[in-house]
Design a protein around this motif. Sequence first.
Motif, mmCIF file in Angstrom:
data_model
loop_
_atom_site.group_PDB
_atom_site.id
_atom_site.type_symbol
_atom_site.label_atom_id
_atom_site.label_comp_id
_atom_site.label_asym_id
_atom_site.label_seq_id
_atom_site.Cartn_x
_atom_site.Cartn_y
_atom_site.Cartn_z
ATOM 1 N N VAL A 134 0.864 -1.184 0.000
ATOM 2 C CA VAL A 134 0.000 0.000 0.000
ATOM 3 C C VAL A 134 0.895 1.226 0.000
ATOM 4 N N LEU A 135 0.689 2.109 -0.960
ATOM 5 C CA LEU A 135 1.482 3.334 -1.070
ATOM 6 C C LEU A 135 0.560 4.533 -0.918
ATOM 7 N N GLY A 136 0.587 5.142 0.256
ATOM 8 C CA GLY A 136 -0.228 6.327 0.481
ATOM 9 C C GLY A 136 -1.696 6.030 0.679
ATOM 10 N N GLY A 137 -1.997 5.012 1.461
ATOM 11 C CA GLY A 137 -3.385 4.646 1.701
ATOM 12 C C GLY A 137 -4.138 5.684 2.504
ATOM 13 N N THR A 138 -5.455 5.646 2.416
ATOM 14 C CA THR A 138 -6.331 6.523 3.200
ATOM 15 C C THR A 138 -7.459 5.675 3.787
ATOM 16 N N GLU A 139 -8.286 6.292 4.615
ATOM 17 C CA GLU A 139 -9.431 5.579 5.172
ATOM 18 C C GLU A 139 -10.358 5.071 4.077
ATOM 19 N N ASP A 140 -10.409 5.753 2.934
ATOM 20 C CA ASP A 140 -11.273 5.323 1.829
ATOM 21 C C ASP A 140 -10.683 4.160 1.049
ATOM 22 N N PRO A 187 -3.362 3.876 15.113
ATOM 23 C CA PRO A 187 -1.989 4.376 15.090
ATOM 24 C C PRO A 187 -1.069 3.503 14.242
ATOM 25 N N VAL A 188 -0.082 4.140 13.663
ATOM 26 C CA VAL A 188 1.007 3.442 12.996
ATOM 27 C C VAL A 188 1.860 2.727 14.051
ATOM 28 N N THR A 189 2.720 1.804 13.643
ATOM 29 C CA THR A 189 3.654 1.160 14.573
ATOM 30 C C THR A 189 4.560 2.226 15.190
ATOM 31 N N MET A 190 4.691 2.191 16.518
ATOM 32 C CA MET A 190 5.333 3.298 17.237
ATOM 33 C C MET A 190 6.738 2.971 17.737
ATOM 34 N N TYR A 191 7.505 4.035 17.942
ATOM 35 C CA TYR A 191 8.814 3.950 18.588
ATOM 36 C C TYR A 191 8.905 5.074 19.610
ATOM 37 N N GLY A 192 9.877 4.983 20.509
ATOM 38 C CA GLY A 192 10.078 6.070 21.469
ATOM 39 C C GLY A 192 10.127 5.597 22.901
ATOM 40 N N GLU A 193 10.088 6.549 23.822
ATOM 41 C CA GLU A 193 10.246 6.261 25.236
ATOM 42 C C GLU A 193 9.237 5.232 25.728
ATOM 43 N N ARG A 244 -15.857 19.406 21.354
ATOM 44 C CA ARG A 244 -16.226 20.702 20.797
ATOM 45 C C ARG A 244 -17.010 20.621 19.484
ATOM 46 N N GLN A 245 -16.730 19.615 18.655
ATOM 47 C CA GLN A 245 -17.410 19.481 17.365
ATOM 48 C C GLN A 245 -17.720 18.010 17.088
ATOM 49 N N PRO A 246 -18.507 17.369 17.926
ATOM 50 C CA PRO A 246 -18.713 15.927 17.788
ATOM 51 C C PRO A 246 -19.326 15.522 16.451
ATOM 52 N N ASP A 247 -20.192 16.336 15.904
ATOM 53 C CA ASP A 247 -20.868 15.966 14.657
ATOM 54 C C ASP A 247 -19.894 15.789 13.494
ATOM 55 N N SER A 248 -18.735 16.425 13.579
ATOM 56 C CA SER A 248 -17.797 16.384 12.453
ATOM 57 C C SER A 248 -16.982 15.098 12.397
ATOM 58 N N ALA A 249 -16.873 14.375 13.516
ATOM 59 C CA ALA A 249 -15.952 13.241 13.533
ATOM 60 C C ALA A 249 -16.473 11.996 14.236
ATOM 61 N N ALA A 250 -17.536 12.097 14.997
ATOM 62 C CA ALA A 250 -18.020 10.957 15.780
ATOM 63 C C ALA A 250 -18.480 9.820 14.871
ATOM 64 N N GLY A 251 -18.294 8.581 15.352
ATOM 65 C CA GLY A 251 -18.699 7.402 14.609
ATOM 66 C C GLY A 251 -17.739 6.999 13.519
ATOM 67 N N GLN A 252 -16.556 7.608 13.469
ATOM 68 C CA GLN A 252 -15.591 7.348 12.403
ATOM 69 C C GLN A 252 -14.259 6.864 12.974
ATOM 70 N N TYR A 253 -13.442 6.287 12.088
ATOM 71 C CA TYR A 253 -12.077 5.932 12.489
ATOM 72 C C TYR A 253 -11.074 6.730 11.671
ATOM 73 N N PHE A 254 -9.900 6.954 12.296
ATOM 74 C CA PHE A 254 -8.875 7.824 11.716
ATOM 75 C C PHE A 254 -7.506 7.149 11.770
ATOM 76 N N LEU A 255 -6.814 7.159 10.656
ATOM 77 C CA LEU A 255 -5.422 6.726 10.614
ATOM 78 C C LEU A 255 -4.555 7.841 11.200
ATOM 79 N N VAL A 256 -3.586 7.472 12.049
ATOM 80 C CA VAL A 256 -2.750 8.485 12.699
ATOM 81 C C VAL A 256 -1.279 8.105 12.569
ATOM 82 N N LYS A 332 -7.127 12.888 6.788
ATOM 83 C CA LYS A 332 -8.443 12.952 7.419
ATOM 84 C C LYS A 332 -8.323 13.431 8.870
ATOM 85 N N ALA A 333 -7.299 12.949 9.585
ATOM 86 C CA ALA A 333 -7.071 13.407 10.956
ATOM 87 C C ALA A 333 -6.692 14.885 10.971
#
Length: 362
Positions: A134-140, A187-193, A244-256, A332-333
């Motif tokens: 996958v090269l540059g995938g999105t939620e769609d 979330p993507v696979t993470m690194y860090g503390e 603050r703006q639940p109608d804009s994002a609720a019920g959805q999933y987001f790649l981060v 999208k995020a």
Amino acid sequence: MDTISVLVTGGNGFLGQHIVKHLHLVADDLHLAEIRVLDLVPYANKLDYEPTRPVKVYEGNLLDEEEVRRACRGVQAVLHIASYIDSKLFPDTTKLSQVNVKGTQTLIDISKEEGVSYFIYCASVTCVQGFEEVLGGTEDTLPLLPENKILFRHYGSSKQKAMRIVLDSNGDKLPNGEQMWTMALLPVTMYGELDQGCFALGLRIAIKGNGSIPKSGSDTALCQFGYVGNIAWGFVCGLKTLIRQPDSAAGQYFLVGDDTPNGPFSKLNQQFLECRGMKYTSYKVPDLVVYFVAILITILGYLLYPIHKIDSNVSYSGICFTQRSFYFTYQKAKDLLTYTPRYSAKESLQAAKQYYSKMDLS
């Protein structure tokens, strides 16, 4: 705006600790009264920051209904991070189902009964990651995959089922007559503390090999990783949006993700090896040999399974993870959660190197 209390499940873990930290950093903006943590292990601040709000600690698992109810009572928002992660050759499927699926169902049911208004679930990129590049995938373009097409089948499917439970609860009525707002972040696979995952494992293998580790995996695959501090910030942005703006994002999933450069797993891992004075060997294990070993271990594993379970981190899925390009965008995020990484790629790598250079490898 009235003050709110936030519960973080799994708040003593890798990502959970960073989310608790960033909630402290924006406590005034979010009007936080307190932060609660529910975890199997009593919470202790393991990161370098000054707390700004009181932290209440609850000890127990997600199936302990009494403790879950105590933790949820009087809370307005839940960030559900707690999870059982198992991507080994023969994962504990019973525990994956009990913790990730049944545990999430228990938590969301009790949250509704206790009048929790906002619920964010930490899903996983494994919900949408299969065997194809996958090269540059999105939620769609990255829909939720059927179980038999998920790269890490058992873990990914358990996270996907839990995510569906959460998103299907969006709009459900609460005892006070209002509704619950939910979302999920992948979330993507993470690194860090505080990482104890793949990069920490590589360091432990290297130290057992007198400071070196055989190089394997593709030298050209574009793999995606993200700094845990930025992913934690994504959850804070998600919470702000739900409030603050639940109608804009609720019920959805987001790649981060974040701005860590995409590239071979070995390229990023090498930076963490070098900060400990370790390195890859000068030779590279041929890809055919790597696949042969994985297939051999798999066959032996199934043959021996009735009498002995092989607890191996080497699997065909794990090898595919390092051999094939897979990365997505998080536009999208950006658009709906107003998320931008809090830390630059340079800052992220500096913080991570400082951690890996000193982490306990015993």
